[in-house]
Design a protein around this motif. Structure first.
Motif, PDB file in Angstrom:
ATOM      1  N   ARG A 377       0.807  -1.225   0.000  1.00  0.00           N
ATOM      2  CA  ARG A 377       0.000   0.000   0.000  1.00  0.00           C
ATOM      3  C   ARG A 377       0.843   1.279   0.000  1.00  0.00           C
ATOM      4  NH1 ARG A 377      -5.151  -1.173   4.060  1.00  0.00           N
ATOM      5  NH2 ARG A 377      -5.655  -3.246   3.234  1.00  0.00           N
ATOM      6  N   VAL A 378       1.995   1.206  -0.583  1.00  0.00           N
ATOM      7  CA  VAL A 378       2.833   2.404  -0.732  1.00  0.00           C
ATOM      8  C   VAL A 378       2.377   3.195  -1.947  1.00  0.00           C
ATOM      9  CG1 VAL A 378       5.181   3.224  -1.165  1.00  0.00           C
ATOM     10  CG2 VAL A 378       4.797   1.313   0.410  1.00  0.00           C
ATOM     11  N   PHE A 379       1.811   2.503  -2.925  1.00  0.00           N
ATOM     12  CA  PHE A 379       1.242   3.142  -4.123  1.00  0.00           C
ATOM     13  C   PHE A 379      -0.019   2.363  -4.497  1.00  0.00           C
ATOM     14  CE2 PHE A 379       5.166   0.755  -5.016  1.00  0.00           C
ATOM     15  CZ  PHE A 379       4.634  -0.408  -5.576  1.00  0.00           C
ATOM     16  N   PRO A 380      -0.915   2.934  -5.273  1.00  0.00           N
ATOM     17  CA  PRO A 380      -2.184   2.271  -5.602  1.00  0.00           C
ATOM     18  C   PRO A 380      -1.956   0.939  -6.322  1.00  0.00           C
ATOM     19  CG  PRO A 380      -2.253   4.598  -6.192  1.00  0.00           C
ATOM     20  CD  PRO A 380      -0.837   4.302  -5.838  1.00  0.00           C
ATOM     21  N   SER A 381      -2.819  -0.019  -6.063  1.00  0.00           N
ATOM     22  CA  SER A 381      -2.695  -1.345  -6.675  1.00  0.00           C
ATOM     23  C   SER A 381      -3.027  -1.336  -8.158  1.00  0.00           C
ATOM     24  CB  SER A 381      -3.622  -2.338  -5.957  1.00  0.00           C
ATOM     25  OG  SER A 381      -4.975  -1.905  -6.036  1.00  0.00           O
ATOM     26  N   THR A 382      -3.637  -0.250  -8.633  1.00  0.00           N
ATOM     27  CA  THR A 382      -4.044  -0.165 -10.043  1.00  0.00           C
ATOM     28  C   THR A 382      -2.917   0.288 -10.971  1.00  0.00           C
ATOM     29  OG1 THR A 382      -4.843   2.086  -9.613  1.00  0.00           O
ATOM     30  CG2 THR A 382      -6.456   0.296  -9.463  1.00  0.00           C
ATOM     31  N   VAL A 383      -1.818   0.758 -10.419  1.00  0.00           N
ATOM     32  CA  VAL A 383      -0.715   1.254 -11.254  1.00  0.00           C
ATOM     33  C   VAL A 383       0.316   0.154 -11.462  1.00  0.00           C
ATOM     34  CG1 VAL A 383      -1.048   3.601 -10.402  1.00  0.00           C
ATOM     35  CG2 VAL A 383       0.650   2.124  -9.300  1.00  0.00           C
ATOM     36  N   VAL A 412       9.617  -5.738   4.039  1.00  0.00           N
ATOM     37  CA  VAL A 412       8.312  -5.265   3.583  1.00  0.00           C
ATOM     38  C   VAL A 412       8.262  -3.770   3.866  1.00  0.00           C
ATOM     39  CG1 VAL A 412       5.811  -5.317   3.944  1.00  0.00           C
ATOM     40  CG2 VAL A 412       7.125  -7.451   3.917  1.00  0.00           C
ATOM     41  N   VAL A 413       7.992  -2.986   2.816  1.00  0.00           N
ATOM     42  CA  VAL A 413       7.914  -1.531   2.941  1.00  0.00           C
ATOM     43  C   VAL A 413       6.443  -1.135   2.961  1.00  0.00           C
ATOM     44  CG1 VAL A 413       8.506   0.683   1.896  1.00  0.00           C
ATOM     45  CG2 VAL A 413      10.122  -1.227   1.767  1.00  0.00           C
ATOM     46  N   ALA A 414       6.012  -0.497   4.040  1.00  0.00           N
ATOM     47  CA  ALA A 414       4.589  -0.153   4.208  1.00  0.00           C
ATOM     48  C   ALA A 414       4.459   1.194   4.904  1.00  0.00           C
ATOM     49  CB  ALA A 414       3.882  -1.236   5.002  1.00  0.00           C
ATOM     50  N   VAL A 415       3.251   1.731   4.887  1.00  0.00           N
ATOM     51  CA  VAL A 415       2.990   2.999   5.584  1.00  0.00           C
ATOM     52  C   VAL A 415       2.018   2.799   6.743  1.00  0.00           C
ATOM     53  CG1 VAL A 415       3.531   4.520   3.638  1.00  0.00           C
ATOM     54  CG2 VAL A 415       1.232   3.547   3.839  1.00  0.00           C
ATOM     55  N   VAL A 416       1.329   1.667   6.741  1.00  0.00           N
ATOM     56  CA  VAL A 416       0.412   1.338   7.839  1.00  0.00           C
ATOM     57  C   VAL A 416       0.728  -0.071   8.328  1.00  0.00           C
ATOM     58  CG1 VAL A 416      -1.434   2.884   7.093  1.00  0.00           C
ATOM     59  CG2 VAL A 416      -1.330   0.552   6.188  1.00  0.00           C
ATOM     60  N   PRO A 417       0.422  -0.383   9.604  1.00  0.00           N
ATOM     61  CA  PRO A 417       0.840  -1.664  10.180  1.00  0.00           C
ATOM     62  C   PRO A 417      -0.131  -2.822  10.001  1.00  0.00           C
ATOM     63  CG  PRO A 417      -0.084  -0.279  11.889  1.00  0.00           C
ATOM     64  CD  PRO A 417      -0.132   0.536  10.614  1.00  0.00           C
ATOM     65  N   VAL A 433       9.507  -1.758   7.338  1.00  0.00           N
ATOM     66  CA  VAL A 433      10.006  -0.383   7.364  1.00  0.00           C
ATOM     67  C   VAL A 433       9.137   0.531   6.513  1.00  0.00           C
ATOM     68  CG1 VAL A 433      12.400  -1.064   7.799  1.00  0.00           C
ATOM     69  CG2 VAL A 433      11.575  -0.867   5.435  1.00  0.00           C
ATOM     70  N   THR A 434       9.282   1.820   6.741  1.00  0.00           N
ATOM     71  CA  THR A 434       8.570   2.827   5.941  1.00  0.00           C
ATOM     72  C   THR A 434       9.385   3.147   4.686  1.00  0.00           C
ATOM     73  OG1 THR A 434       9.645   4.725   6.987  1.00  0.00           O
ATOM     74  CG2 THR A 434       7.679   3.832   8.075  1.00  0.00           C
ATOM     75  N   PRO A 435       8.756   3.792   3.687  1.00  0.00           N
ATOM     76  CA  PRO A 435       9.497   4.189   2.475  1.00  0.00           C
ATOM     77  C   PRO A 435      10.682   5.108   2.785  1.00  0.00           C
ATOM     78  CG  PRO A 435       7.138   4.326   2.090  1.00  0.00           C
ATOM     79  CD  PRO A 435       7.309   4.064   3.551  1.00  0.00           C
TER      80      PRO A 435
END
Length: 461
Positions: A377-383, A412-417, A433-435
Motif C-alpha cells: 500500500r505504498v502506491f495504488p494497486s491499479t498502477v 516489507v515496505v509499508a505505511v500502515v501496520p 520499514v517505511t518508504p
C-alpha cells in the motif's frame, strides 16, 4: 588585459586551473592586440557604434577579397582554426567573441548563433562550438594529469541555508545576537552571517569548510546556482574568502542556456568527469546520471515553511547537523571512493575513456544489495508497480523488488501496520520499514538501521 580584473571573480588558482586560465587569456590578449593595431589606422569617430561598424566592414572586405570565386561542392570544417569551408569559400566560425567582435576575423557578430555565453569567466565572452571543444580537450588533459575530476556545487539547501530578516520568527531572534557577537570577536570559524545588502541571514552547513578543503585535492570545483550573480558572489566570498576554490567558476541563473534548467554546456569540462551535488533533481533533466541528490539543509524556519513541512527547523530546536557524520561528511566519503575508483590503475581502460557516471551507478548499486523488497500500500494497486519512483529508486540502490511475499523477502515496505503483508513480515521475522528507509539510504549512500524506520506497531482497541 588581466582576466582576473574583469571577471566576476578573481583568478587565484594552481595546476590545471592556472593552465586553463592562461590558455584562454592568451586567446583574449591576441584579440585585443589585433584590435589595437587595426584601430590605429581607423579615423576616430565620436560615435562608437560608427567606429565599430566601419571596422567590421573593413575586415569583411578583406575576407571577401581573399575568398575564391569558384564554388566547390565540398563543405569542410576546420575546428582547430575555427574555419568552415563552404563551397571553396573560407568562412570564419567565430570561435571566440568578445563584445560582439570575433577574435579570429575581427568581424562584428550581431547574431549570437550557436555560440554560448561565458560571462562568469569574462564579461561579454561568447565561445563557439569549436572553441568549447578545444578548451574541454585541453582541460581534460590537465585534469587527468593532475588526477582530478570536476565537482559542480549548488548553494541553497546544499552548502548553505538563507532566510530574509523579515522571515525570522520570534523563536529565532537569538540568532541576531549570535551574528553580532561573531562580528565583535571576528571568529574565523563563524558559520552564521548577516548579509546586510540583502537583509538576510545565511548559515553555512556544518563541515562545509573541511569539505571544500579536502574536495579541492580531488576536484576542480564550480558553484552553480539559480540565484542572481551578486548574491552568488556574496556567498562565494563566505565559502571561499581566499578565492582558492572557485576562481572564475561561479555560474548563476543568467548563465543558464535553458530556462529553469541547469546544464553542463556552460561548464568547460568533459561530462564524463563531472559529479553534481544539488538538492533539486528536476533542474538537471539532462544530467541526472551525474547527480548526487542532496538532502535539503533546512536550518531556518522559513526554509521549512517553503517546502510545506510541519517539522520544526534546526534553528527552532537550537541544534544542527553533526560535523562528523552529517550529510557533507557522508558525501565526502562517497566522493573519495568515486575518485579512487576512477583513477584505479588496475582498471584496464584509458583514463580519458572512463566515466564517473558509471562509477556512481556501481557505488549506488552496493547500498541495498542483497535486500529483497515487497511494497504494501505504498502506491495504488491499479498502477504498474515497476514504474513507481520508489520501486525504481530501490532497484537503483541494488535491491530486488518483488510483487508478492515469499521466503526470499527480507523487507516489507509499508505505511500502515495492519496490511496482510505487514502482518506477514511480523509473523515471519522480516524487516517492516517505511518508504523513508529507502529514501534515507539514497541520501546517505549507505544502508540505514531498520529499527530507525520501523512501521509503528498496530494499536489494539
Amino acid at each position: 588585459m588581466n582576466l582576473a580584473a574583469e571577471s566576476p571573480s578573481s583568478s587565484c588558482s594552481s595546476g590545471s586551473t592556472d593552465d586553463f586560465a592562461a590558455f584562454l587569456e592568451n586567446e583574449i590578449e591576441a584579440q585585443i592586440e589585433e584590435e589595437e593595431i587595426e584601430e590605429e589606422h581607423i579615423e576616430e569617430e565620436d560615435d562608437d557604434e560608427i567606429e565599430i561598424a566601419e571596422h567590421s566592414n573593413k575586415r569583411r572586405k578583406v575576407m571577401d577579397d581573399e575568398s575564391t570565386d569558384e564554388e566547390s561542392p565540398l563543405n569542410t570544417v576546420d575546428l582547430a582554426n575555427g574555419q568552415i569551408s563552404n563551397g571553396g569559400n573560407v568562412v570564419c566560425a567565430h570561435p571566440i567573441i568578445i563584445r560582439n567582435l570575433c577574435s579570429h576575423c575581427g568581424e562584428f557578430v550581431e547574431e549570437a548563433g550557436s555560440s554560448v555565453a561565458f560571462n562568469y569567466i569574462h564579461k561579454d565572452l561568447r565561445l563557439g562550438a569549436s572553441e568549447i571543444e578545444k578548451l574541454r580537450k585541453e582541460d581534460l588533459k590537465h585534469l587527468l594529469k593532475d588526477k582530478k575530476l570536476i565537482l559542480v556545487l549548488d548553494l541553497d539547501h546544499t552548502l548553505i541555508n538563507s532566510s530574509r530578516m523579515i522571515d525570522i520568527i520570534p523563536d529565532e531572534q537569538y540568532l541576531i545576537k549570535q551574528v553580532e557577537e561573531g562580528k565583535e570577536t571576528d571568529d574565523p570559524n563563524q558559520t552564521l552571517f548577516q548579509l546586510g545588502r540583502y537583509h538576510m541571514l545565511t548559515k553555512l552547513r556544518p563541515f562545509v569548510r573541511t569539505f571544500l578543503k579536502e574536495a579541492k585535492n580531488m576536484f576542480e570545483m564550480y558553484i552553480y546556482t539559480m540565484g542572481e550573480r551578486a548574491y552568488a558572489m556574496e556567498i562565494a566570498k563566505l565559502l571561499d574568502p581566499g578565492d582558492v576554490y572557485f576562481p572564475s567558476k561561479v555560474i548563476c541563473q543568467s548563465d543558464c542556456t535553458t530556462r529553469n534548467q541547469k546544464g553542463l554546456d556552460v561548464v568547460l569540462g568533459a561530462d564524463n568527469l563531472v559529479i553534481i551535488l544539488d538538492d533539486t533533481e528536476h533542474v538537471w533533466h539532462k544530467h541526472k546520471e551525474n547527480l548526487i541528490l542532496m538532502e535539503r539543509y533546512h536550518y531556518f524556519a522559513s526554509s521549512m515553511r517553503q517546502f510545506s513541512s510541519g517539522i520544526k527547523s534546526l534553528s527552532e530546536m537550537k541544534k544542527d547537523e553533526r560535523e562528523s557524520d552529517g550529510i557533507l561528511a557522508t558525501i565526502l566519503s562517497v566522493l573519495k571512493r568515486a575518485h579512487e575508483m576512477f583513477f584505479d590503475p588496475k582498471i584496464g581502460i584509458d583514463l580519458s575513456s572512463r566515466d564517473v557516471r558509471q562509477i556512481l551507478k556501481l557505488i549506488r548499486q552496493d547500498i541495498l544489495e542483497g535486500c529483497n523488497i515487497v511494497f504494501s500500500r505504498v502506491f495504488p494497486s491499479t498502477v504498474r508497480a515497476e514504474e513507481q519512483p520508489i520501486w525504481k529508486l530501490a532497484e537503483q540502490l541494488g535491491a530486488t523488488c518483488l510483487d508478492d511475499v515469499d521466503d526470499s523477502v527480507t523487507h516489507v515496505v509499508a505505511v500502515v501496520p495492519n496490511t496482510q503483508k505487514a502482518e506477514w513480515a511480523r509473523d515471519n521475522n522480516k524487516f517492516l520499514v517505511t518508504p523513508r528507509w529507502i529514501e534515507a539510504a539514497n541520501y546517505l549512500w549507505q544502508r540505514q538501521k531498520e529499527e530507525d524506520f520501523a512501521v509503528p506497531k498496530k494499536v489494539d482497541k
